[in-house]
Design an enzyme around this catalytic site. Structure first.
Site, short mmCIF file in Angstrom:
data_model
loop_
_atom_site.label_atom_id
_atom_site.label_comp_id
_atom_site.label_asym_id
_atom_site.label_seq_id
_atom_site.Cartn_x
_atom_site.Cartn_y
_atom_site.Cartn_z
N SER A 21 54.58 92.26 51.63
CA SER A 21 55.73 91.99 50.84
C SER A 21 56.01 90.61 50.22
CB SER A 21 56.93 92.40 51.84
OG SER A 21 56.95 91.26 52.90
N LYS A 57 61.34 85.87 54.53
CA LYS A 57 61.68 86.39 53.12
C LYS A 57 62.37 85.11 52.52
CE LYS A 57 60.85 90.86 53.14
NZ LYS A 57 59.68 90.79 54.07
#
Length: 103
Positions: A21, A57
């Site tokens: 990701s 993230k």
């Protein structure tokens, strides 16, 4: 009260990433070095606990909640309302300050 040496030093930890990701900048097996802190600024890269899972993230906060944004455009942002943040809970563990990549 007197401060000890431990009180004055920041705490750092490493986290080995799994998945793609955060590709292409960070990849499966890379290690991020994290300075432990409970808040980050918008658009900073952080390690965040979502329930019982840690994720790495980009953090974007707004008046409605928080978004955790992957680098990989094949993945959608993880969007959480203020009630999600409190209920799950969602907790910032620290700011990523360095990455050690594998070749």
């Amino acid at each position: 009260y007197p401060l000890s040496l431990h009180d004055a030093l920041p705490i750092y930890f490493g986290l080995r990433l799994r998945g793609d990701s955060m590709s292409p900048r960070l990849n499966d097996g890379d290690v991020v070095i994290v300075r432990q802190q409970d808040a980050v600024e918008n658009n900073e890269l952080a390690v965040v606990m979502v329930g019982d899972s840690a994720t790495c993230k980009v953090v974007k906060k707004n008046k409605n909640g928080i978004a955790l944004i992957p680098f990989n455009p094949d993945y959608s942002p993880m969007l959480y309302s203020k009630s999600d943040v409190e209920g799950m809970p969602i907790t910032i563990l620290g700011k990523v300050i360095e990455a050690r990549i594998r070749f």
